[in-house]
Design a protein around this motif. Sequence first.
Motif, mmCIF file in Angstrom:
data_model
loop_
_atom_site.group_PDB
_atom_site.id
_atom_site.type_symbol
_atom_site.label_atom_id
_atom_site.label_comp_id
_atom_site.label_asym_id
_atom_site.label_seq_id
_atom_site.Cartn_x
_atom_site.Cartn_y
_atom_site.Cartn_z
ATOM 1 N N THR A 334 -18.456 23.818 6.958
ATOM 2 C CA THR A 334 -16.914 23.997 6.712
ATOM 3 C C THR A 334 -15.930 24.252 7.865
ATOM 4 O OG1 THR A 334 -17.745 25.003 4.577
ATOM 5 C CG2 THR A 334 -15.293 25.564 5.331
ATOM 6 N N LEU A 335 -16.571 25.036 8.796
ATOM 7 C CA LEU A 335 -15.882 25.050 10.123
ATOM 8 C C LEU A 335 -15.463 23.920 10.611
ATOM 9 C CD1 LEU A 335 -15.171 27.922 11.740
ATOM 10 C CD2 LEU A 335 -17.137 27.322 13.164
ATOM 11 N N ASN A 336 -16.254 22.850 10.818
ATOM 12 C CA ASN A 336 -16.039 21.743 11.409
ATOM 13 C C ASN A 336 -15.250 20.772 10.570
ATOM 14 O OD1 ASN A 336 -17.565 22.001 13.779
ATOM 15 N ND2 ASN A 336 -19.325 21.473 12.610
ATOM 16 N N HIS A 337 -15.371 20.935 9.304
ATOM 17 C CA HIS A 337 -14.399 20.172 8.262
ATOM 18 C C HIS A 337 -12.976 20.677 8.431
ATOM 19 C CE1 HIS A 337 -13.460 19.150 3.745
ATOM 20 N NE2 HIS A 337 -13.135 18.120 4.577
ATOM 21 N N ALA A 338 -12.906 21.962 8.629
ATOM 22 C CA ALA A 338 -11.555 22.638 8.923
ATOM 23 C C ALA A 338 -10.636 21.990 9.893
ATOM 24 C CB ALA A 338 -11.660 24.167 9.099
ATOM 25 N N VAL A 339 -11.507 21.821 10.914
ATOM 26 C CA VAL A 339 -10.956 20.900 12.230
ATOM 27 C C VAL A 339 -10.557 19.630 11.956
ATOM 28 C CG1 VAL A 339 -11.296 20.278 14.593
ATOM 29 C CG2 VAL A 339 -12.169 22.405 13.919
ATOM 30 N N ALA A 340 -11.485 18.922 11.309
ATOM 31 C CA ALA A 340 -11.037 17.225 10.900
ATOM 32 C C ALA A 340 -9.825 17.440 10.045
ATOM 33 C CB ALA A 340 -12.269 16.793 10.286
ATOM 34 N N ARG A 341 -9.821 18.087 9.049
ATOM 35 C CA ARG A 341 -8.486 18.238 8.004
ATOM 36 C C ARG A 341 -7.421 18.565 8.781
ATOM 37 N NH1 ARG A 341 -8.725 21.935 2.401
ATOM 38 N NH2 ARG A 341 -10.103 20.236 1.924
ATOM 39 N N ALA A 342 -7.337 19.732 9.716
ATOM 40 C CA ALA A 342 -6.263 19.883 10.666
ATOM 41 C C ALA A 342 -5.952 18.801 11.471
ATOM 42 C CB ALA A 342 -6.500 21.078 11.450
ATOM 43 N N MET A 343 -6.761 17.972 11.897
ATOM 44 C CA MET A 343 -6.256 16.738 12.393
ATOM 45 C C MET A 343 -5.711 15.668 11.655
ATOM 46 S SD MET A 343 -6.993 17.822 15.621
ATOM 47 C CE MET A 343 -6.863 16.275 16.564
ATOM 48 N N VAL A 344 -5.912 15.695 10.444
ATOM 49 C CA VAL A 344 -5.356 14.477 9.707
ATOM 50 C C VAL A 344 -4.159 15.168 8.899
ATOM 51 C CG1 VAL A 344 -5.962 13.168 7.557
ATOM 52 C CG2 VAL A 344 -7.742 13.597 9.428
ATOM 53 N N GLN A 345 -4.443 16.449 8.235
ATOM 54 C CA GLN A 345 -3.398 16.888 7.415
ATOM 55 C C GLN A 345 -2.512 18.038 8.013
ATOM 56 O OE1 GLN A 345 -5.616 18.153 3.746
ATOM 57 N NE2 GLN A 345 -6.183 16.136 3.259
ATOM 58 N N GLY A 346 -2.839 18.564 9.258
ATOM 59 C CA GLY A 346 -1.891 19.380 9.924
ATOM 60 C C GLY A 346 -2.895 20.617 9.815
ATOM 61 N N PRO A 347 -2.400 21.611 10.834
ATOM 62 C CA PRO A 347 -3.200 23.032 10.988
ATOM 63 C C PRO A 347 -3.122 23.981 9.817
ATOM 64 C CG PRO A 347 -1.097 22.686 12.297
ATOM 65 C CD PRO A 347 -1.253 21.374 12.011
ATOM 66 N N ALA A 348 -1.846 23.799 9.101
ATOM 67 C CA ALA A 348 -1.911 24.821 7.955
ATOM 68 C C ALA A 348 -3.257 24.274 6.907
ATOM 69 C CB ALA A 348 -0.482 24.506 7.167
ATOM 70 N N ALA A 349 -3.265 23.167 6.886
ATOM 71 C CA ALA A 349 -4.499 22.612 5.794
ATOM 72 C C ALA A 349 -5.543 23.126 6.282
ATOM 73 C CB ALA A 349 -4.237 21.132 5.510
ATOM 74 N N GLY A 350 -5.934 22.926 7.681
ATOM 75 C CA GLY A 350 -7.032 23.426 8.333
ATOM 76 C C GLY A 350 -7.330 25.102 8.133
ATOM 77 N N LEU A 351 -6.329 25.426 8.496
ATOM 78 C CA LEU A 351 -6.360 27.031 8.168
ATOM 79 C C LEU A 351 -6.635 27.667 6.887
ATOM 80 C CD1 LEU A 351 -3.382 27.934 10.775
ATOM 81 C CD2 LEU A 351 -5.830 28.694 11.306
ATOM 82 N N GLU A 352 -6.011 26.603 6.080
ATOM 83 C CA GLU A 352 -6.516 27.433 4.468
ATOM 84 C C GLU A 352 -7.836 27.219 4.198
ATOM 85 O OE1 GLU A 352 -5.057 25.707 -0.059
ATOM 86 O OE2 GLU A 352 -4.268 24.650 1.927
ATOM 87 N N LEU A 353 -8.414 26.152 4.719
ATOM 88 C CA LEU A 353 -9.795 25.868 4.355
ATOM 89 C C LEU A 353 -10.616 26.949 5.170
ATOM 90 C CD1 LEU A 353 -12.210 24.338 3.251
ATOM 91 C CD2 LEU A 353 -11.944 22.656 5.286
ATOM 92 N N LEU A 354 -10.179 27.056 6.465
ATOM 93 C CA LEU A 354 -10.913 28.224 7.153
ATOM 94 C C LEU A 354 -10.975 29.389 6.412
ATOM 95 C CD1 LEU A 354 -12.358 27.723 10.136
ATOM 96 C CD2 LEU A 354 -10.205 28.917 10.899
ATOM 97 N N ALA A 355 -9.780 29.935 5.878
ATOM 98 C CA ALA A 355 -9.653 31.331 5.302
ATOM 99 C C ALA A 355 -10.877 31.634 4.324
ATOM 100 C CB ALA A 355 -8.152 31.282 4.515
ATOM 101 N N THR A 356 -11.310 30.270 3.689
ATOM 102 C CA THR A 356 -12.514 30.471 2.702
ATOM 103 C C THR A 356 -13.774 31.092 3.412
ATOM 104 O OG1 THR A 356 -13.394 28.391 3.198
ATOM 105 C CG2 THR A 356 -11.488 28.827 1.343
ATOM 106 N N LEU A 357 -13.599 30.958 4.522
ATOM 107 C CA LEU A 357 -14.924 31.627 5.551
ATOM 108 C C LEU A 357 -14.877 33.190 6.124
ATOM 109 C CD1 LEU A 357 -15.630 28.496 7.761
ATOM 110 C CD2 LEU A 357 -16.918 29.138 5.754
ATOM 111 N N GLU A 358 -13.729 33.741 5.852
ATOM 112 C CA GLU A 358 -13.454 34.795 6.175
ATOM 113 C C GLU A 358 -14.376 35.955 5.685
ATOM 114 O OE1 GLU A 358 -11.622 35.446 8.899
ATOM 115 O OE2 GLU A 358 -10.598 33.738 9.015
ATOM 116 N N SER A 359 -14.958 35.899 4.606
ATOM 117 C CA SER A 359 -15.636 36.719 3.934
ATOM 118 C C SER A 359 -16.935 36.135 3.950
ATOM 119 C CB SER A 359 -15.192 37.099 2.417
ATOM 120 O OG SER A 359 -15.196 35.700 1.720
ATOM 121 N N ASP A 360 -17.604 35.148 4.635
ATOM 122 C CA ASP A 360 -18.664 34.764 4.590
ATOM 123 C C ASP A 360 -19.524 35.592 5.608
ATOM 124 O OD1 ASP A 360 -21.202 33.047 5.120
ATOM 125 O OD2 ASP A 360 -20.314 31.403 4.124
ATOM 126 N N GLY A 361 -20.545 36.319 5.357
ATOM 127 C CA GLY A 361 -21.322 37.243 5.961
ATOM 128 C C GLY A 361 -21.916 36.172 6.942
#
Length: 417
Positions: A334-361
Amino acid sequence: MNRDARVEDLLRSLAPQVLGAVVRRYGHFDACEEAVQDALLAAAVQWPDQGVPNNPRAWLITVAARRVIDGLRSEQARQRREATAAALTPADETVTPGPGEEPKAAEQDDMLTLLFLCCHPSLTPGSQVALTLRAVGGLTTAQIAHAFLVPESTMAQRISRAKQRIKATGLPFRMPPQSERTERLAVVLQVLYLVFNEGYTTTSGPDLQQPELAREAIRLNRELHRLLPEEGEVAGLLALMLLTDARRPARTRPDGSLVPLAEQDRSRWDQTALKEGLALIAETLPRMVAGPYQVQAAIAAVHGEAAHAEDTDWPQIMALYEVLEQMSPGPMVTLNHAVARAMVQGPAAGLELLATLESDGRLEGHHRLAAVRAHLLEMSGDLTAARNSFREAARRTGSIPERRYLETRADALDEQR
């Protein structure tokens, strides 16, 4: 290459064959492993001066077998030891070095069986890695300890516990049944992947890379691919290693500092490794059932095919990460996917996906989450938040070159404010 180096390479390639043959005959993995190490040491001392025997494998088996028999004799009562030693000496093989090695198929079976034994699920991941490098890779305890930046005594204890575990559980020296083989092969590949990753980017210490460890993982993976040419994931992992390791010459500056992928001089990439990896994944993907390692290799191939960073086909990479998340979901994917998404759809889209990992222990305290967040925040123009995340990532990493790079990025953002 000088004579000592040629002998070292030969011994490393023969080590698993010899250990497999001796364990298959006598059992007692721990005793056999020590005996083979003694035989390898004797060869390393004698062969450079006296020359390599006509049949080096048989020479090593003979010396190791004598050590095993002597050790077993010393543990038994006098009235039983001669009968035991006679029973242990194989009737179909002379103890005199020379021609008459076992069929190639037996060597292959021993090599595979040894890999499966060292990567048995009853062992901890750390023990699997250490035992594989010692028994299959032929590395000394000191070399393994140096690679993982731990005292030699600590690594010796880890290897000893692994051997004692094998002894205590009575694990037989044989290939696992077909019903278990796929799962066990996955463990073998995971161990080789861990070894490669530690060599490519060390988790701690002053050096970014341990090239010897990465090369050893590639060598073992190459051997496994030779023995199992129809296993797509074996080929996929080998391609992934080759395509990733091809970048190594461009990953650091003369002072040892890190150069990120986007800034690397791609003309310095190892073209031989790159071409081999590209050819391997191109040949494998169309005819074999795709697995996670093959998909990761396909992603590495897209990077490898781009002559410059700006030429990278990010939409294709994003699509491949979507496939990988379906196959093998996990926080790093997911972390790497967030980078790829940011490169395609913009940083906001990448940060949105990254936010799903904040609570991942599983990523709690991991520097890469903070580093990726910093990168995407910088892309979005939030320089203050990016600077704070770079510093957070620098505090979390144990790698000195990575820490310096992250601190440099944070300092550069301070200057822009």
